[in-house]
Design a protein around this motif. Structure first.
Motif, short mmCIF file in Angstrom:
data_model
loop_
_atom_site.label_atom_id
_atom_site.label_comp_id
_atom_site.label_asym_id
_atom_site.label_seq_id
_atom_site.Cartn_x
_atom_site.Cartn_y
_atom_site.Cartn_z
N GLU A 150 5.08 -29.53 -1.48
CA GLU A 150 3.99 -29.35 -0.71
C GLU A 150 3.69 -27.64 -1.26
OE1 GLU A 150 0.98 -28.16 2.16
OE2 GLU A 150 2.82 -27.18 2.30
N LEU A 151 4.10 -26.82 -1.31
CA LEU A 151 3.76 -25.73 -1.95
C LEU A 151 3.09 -25.56 -2.88
CD1 LEU A 151 6.82 -23.51 -0.29
CD2 LEU A 151 4.53 -23.45 0.94
N ALA A 152 3.30 -26.71 -3.95
CA ALA A 152 2.92 -26.18 -5.49
C ALA A 152 1.29 -26.63 -4.97
CB ALA A 152 4.13 -26.91 -5.79
N GLU A 153 1.01 -27.93 -4.57
CA GLU A 153 -0.24 -28.59 -4.03
C GLU A 153 -1.48 -26.99 -4.00
OE1 GLU A 153 -0.23 -31.27 -1.87
OE2 GLU A 153 1.61 -32.78 -3.14
N ARG A 154 -0.72 -26.81 -3.35
CA ARG A 154 -1.53 -25.16 -2.36
C ARG A 154 -1.74 -24.11 -2.90
NH1 ARG A 154 -0.41 -23.22 1.38
NH2 ARG A 154 1.41 -23.80 1.76
N HIS A 155 -0.35 -23.88 -4.76
CA HIS A 155 -0.91 -22.31 -5.27
C HIS A 155 -0.34 -23.13 -6.39
CE1 HIS A 155 0.43 -19.98 -2.09
NE2 HIS A 155 0.73 -20.82 -1.05
N PRO A 156 -2.11 -22.30 -7.01
CA PRO A 156 -1.81 -22.27 -8.70
C PRO A 156 -0.97 -21.64 -9.17
CG PRO A 156 -3.58 -21.24 -8.16
CD PRO A 156 -3.18 -21.71 -7.08
N SER A 157 -0.07 -20.70 -8.66
CA SER A 157 1.23 -20.16 -9.53
C SER A 157 2.82 -20.81 -9.61
CB SER A 157 1.21 -18.75 -8.86
OG SER A 157 1.57 -19.08 -7.52
N VAL A 158 2.02 -22.10 -9.15
CA VAL A 158 3.44 -22.85 -8.98
C VAL A 158 3.24 -23.80 -10.01
CG1 VAL A 158 4.78 -24.51 -7.86
CG2 VAL A 158 4.63 -22.39 -7.22
N ALA A 160 21.06 -28.39 -2.46
CA ALA A 160 19.94 -26.56 -2.32
C ALA A 160 20.41 -26.22 -3.14
CB ALA A 160 21.24 -26.65 -1.54
N PHE A 161 19.74 -26.39 -4.13
CA PHE A 161 19.19 -26.37 -5.50
C PHE A 161 18.08 -26.60 -6.35
CE2 PHE A 161 21.95 -25.41 -9.96
CZ PHE A 161 21.86 -24.33 -9.81
N TRP A 162 17.09 -25.59 -5.96
CA TRP A 162 15.54 -25.51 -6.16
C TRP A 162 15.50 -24.91 -7.15
CZ3 TRP A 162 13.17 -30.42 -5.46
CH2 TRP A 162 13.84 -31.28 -4.96
N ALA A 163 13.82 -24.69 -7.95
CA ALA A 163 13.74 -23.42 -8.41
C ALA A 163 12.31 -23.63 -9.12
CB ALA A 163 13.78 -23.61 -10.12
N LEU A 164 11.14 -22.41 -8.80
CA LEU A 164 9.67 -22.79 -8.99
C LEU A 164 9.61 -21.91 -10.33
CD1 LEU A 164 8.57 -21.84 -5.41
CD2 LEU A 164 8.93 -24.15 -6.20
N ASP A 165 9.07 -22.88 -10.99
CA ASP A 165 8.83 -22.08 -11.79
C ASP A 165 7.29 -22.08 -12.52
OD1 ASP A 165 7.75 -22.22 -15.03
OD2 ASP A 165 9.72 -23.19 -15.20
N LEU A 166 6.77 -20.41 -11.52
CA LEU A 166 5.56 -19.88 -11.64
C LEU A 166 4.83 -19.44 -13.11
CD1 LEU A 166 6.26 -17.10 -9.32
CD2 LEU A 166 6.02 -19.42 -8.79
N VAL A 167 3.56 -19.69 -13.00
CA VAL A 167 2.67 -19.53 -14.10
C VAL A 167 1.16 -18.62 -14.44
CG1 VAL A 167 3.58 -21.74 -15.42
CG2 VAL A 167 1.30 -21.86 -13.65
N ARG A 168 0.68 -18.55 -15.27
CA ARG A 168 -0.39 -18.06 -15.24
C ARG A 168 -2.20 -18.68 -15.43
NH1 ARG A 168 -2.63 -14.65 -18.71
NH2 ARG A 168 -3.84 -13.15 -17.39
N ASN A 169 -1.28 -19.72 -15.83
CA ASN A 169 -2.16 -21.08 -15.70
C ASN A 169 -1.35 -21.78 -16.27
OD1 ASN A 169 -4.03 -23.02 -17.73
ND2 ASN A 169 -5.34 -21.69 -17.16
N ARG A 170 -1.78 -22.96 -14.68
CA ARG A 170 -1.14 -24.76 -14.90
C ARG A 170 -1.56 -25.45 -16.27
NH1 ARG A 170 -2.11 -26.97 -9.54
NH2 ARG A 170 -0.11 -26.41 -8.02
N GLU A 171 -2.45 -25.58 -16.55
CA GLU A 171 -2.51 -25.87 -17.65
C GLU A 171 -2.03 -25.72 -19.01
OE1 GLU A 171 -5.04 -28.70 -17.68
OE2 GLU A 171 -4.92 -27.93 -15.33
N THR A 172 -2.16 -23.88 -19.39
CA THR A 172 -1.01 -23.74 -20.84
C THR A 172 0.29 -23.76 -20.34
OG1 THR A 172 -1.70 -21.57 -20.40
CG2 THR A 172 -3.49 -22.49 -22.07
#
Length: 460
Positions: free
Chosen positions: A362-370, A378-390
């Motif tokens: 749900e956070l990913a849907e609202r934050h373009p950095s995800v 209990a083992f998760w990662a968010l891959d943070l990006v400058r650009n979702r397309e690239t």
């Protein structure tokens, strides 16, 4: 900062004078790992309980890093603390060549939970030593020198383990003479194989590994080592069929298959060992961290019957002064019993399915950095990006200094909101204690939500 109200205790009064003294002694005498000593400012910790810890200024943090992903049952569990105290009063230490009741019981409980016939346990002081000894066993068992490991991996900082490691921490110590060959393991989001789906990624990754084996010479390869689910490198769950395919390649060529479960084991993924998700049994399995929630240093190698038999009449040329230390084994026995009694493994699975997974997506849907959410239990990662397309990472690979400023700002925002994050390169990991409550998990998600607005400022 979050107000200081740790569960089960009266809130200690802030004591900045003591905190300053602790900090001063640290800076005068403690040499820290993975750090330029003159550029660090360690937080002085006053105490911890459950999923939280606090400093001397009265600030409380929800630990979404679980220490270094090892406090699977949280800090200061009373039953484990009591077991350590009781063992200290009974027999605080004894040499490893003897049969000691608590050592035998720890080995039995671990062997009872490992997959397949991994029923002999060699104890070490931690994960890196476990990897060192697993590789030594594989080389002696096969009579071969080489070991294959993945680029996106971390296996420890001792001599062989650091060469096996794929991430940049290897570079300063890599002499290219340890008999290690690296290869690309599957990772669809940043596929080195230009794959478009999991099946394609799996097939191409296995073909690449098969080619690597062929060109290195199957008869020269002692072992292939993989983290069942890579941890520090990004929590990339392997695609269906991949680990089974590696198992088949190892069987075909007489190669020992080693699974590193130092981080993924003991409930972290919602199973006792992550290998259970994939129906694969390795020849050797390394563990540490969650085996006793990090309360006393302990690691080990779970050994198959075939490899154990190699050393029935041939002495194994390895050992450690503190192998199977009674205090560490008492902590392991108590931890495993607590995990069974409190159904912590099942809780980790439920936490991932009901709270962390849906909440992070749900956070990913609202934050373009995800760019991507991935994980289990209990083992998760968010891959943070400058650009979702690239899919350009938020910071460059192995960034430091000014280049790493966006991730540094994100981490600072987490701490300001009372969350202690696990941050590595362009990723933040959600790896709390496996037994946190829904409310605590949602508290962490809310803090991540606020901090991600800082990361969003660096997207294009």
């Amino acid at each position: 900062m979050t107000p200081l109200t740790p569960r089960g205790t009266s809130a200690p009064q802030p004591d900045p004078e003591t905190g300053a003294a602790v900090k001063a002694a640290d800076r005068a005498h403690v040499f820290h790992s993975w750090a330029a000593q003159g550029q660090i400012d360690p937080l002085a910790v006053a105490g911890a309980e459950g999923a939280y810890f606090w400093d001397y200024d009265g600030n409380r943090y929800l630990d979404f890093a679980s220490g270094l992903v090892y406090t699977n049952i949280g800090y200061q569990h009373p039953e484990v603390v009591a077991a350590i105290q009781e063992q200290a009063g009974k027999l605080a230490t004894f040499a490893p060549a003897f049969a000691v009741d608590v050592r035998s019981e720890a080995a039995r409980l671990i062997a009872e939970r490992t997959p397949g016939d991994l029923d002999k346990i060699f104890f070490t002081n931690g994960g890196a030593e476990a990897v060192e000894n697993a590789i030594r066993m594989a080389r002696l068992h096969t009579g071969r020198p080489k070991v294959l490991s993945a680029y996106r991996s971390y296996h420890g900082a001792t001599s062989a383990a650091i060469n096996l490691t794929g991430d940049p921490r290897r570079w300063a110590s890599d002499t290219a003479s340890a008999g290690v060959v690296h290869f690309w393991a599957p990772f669809l989001y940043r596929s080195p194989f230009y794959a478009t789906d999991e099946a394609e990624e799996c097939a191409r990754a296995l073909a690449h590994l098969e080619d690597t084996i062929a060109f290195e010479g199957p008869g020269t390869i002692a072992a292939i080592i993989l983290e069942t689910v890579p941890g520090t490198a990004g929590i990339m769950t392997p695609p269906p069929g991949y680990l089974a395919g590696v198992r088949e390649l190892c069987d075909r060529h007489g190669i020992v298959f080693v699974l590193d479960e130092v981080m993924a084991g003991f409930g972290r993924t919602g199973r006792w060992f992550a290998a259970e998700h994939f129906g694969v049994v390795p020849d050797l399995l390394t563990f540490a961290k969650g085996v006793n929630s990090g309360y006393v240093p302990l690691g080990g190698v779970a050994i198959s019957a075939e490899i154990a038999a190699t050393f029935d009449t041939r002495p194994y040329p390895g050992g450690l002064t503190y192998s199977g230390h009674p205090l560490a084994c008492a902590a392991a026995v108590a931890t495993i019993e607590v995990m069974a009694e409190e159904r912590i493994v099942e809780r980790a699975a439920e936490l991932g399915e009901r709270v962390l997974g849906p909440g992070l997506r749900e956070l990913a849907e609202r934050h373009p950095s995800v760019g991507e959410v991935r994980g289990l239990g209990a083992f998760w990662a968010l891959d943070l990006v400058r650009n979702r397309e690239t899919r350009e990472p938020l910071v460059p690979y192995n960034a430091s200094g000014e280049a790493n400023a966006p991730m540094a700002a994100f981490a600072a925002a987490c701490k300001k909101n009372g969350l202690w994050p696990f941050v590595n390169m362009n990723r933040t990991h959600a790896v709390p204690a496996c037994n946190i409550s829904d409310a605590e998990a949602k508290e962490g998600l809310a803090a991540l939500d606020a901090a991600l607005t800082v990361a969003d400022e660096h997207t294009v």
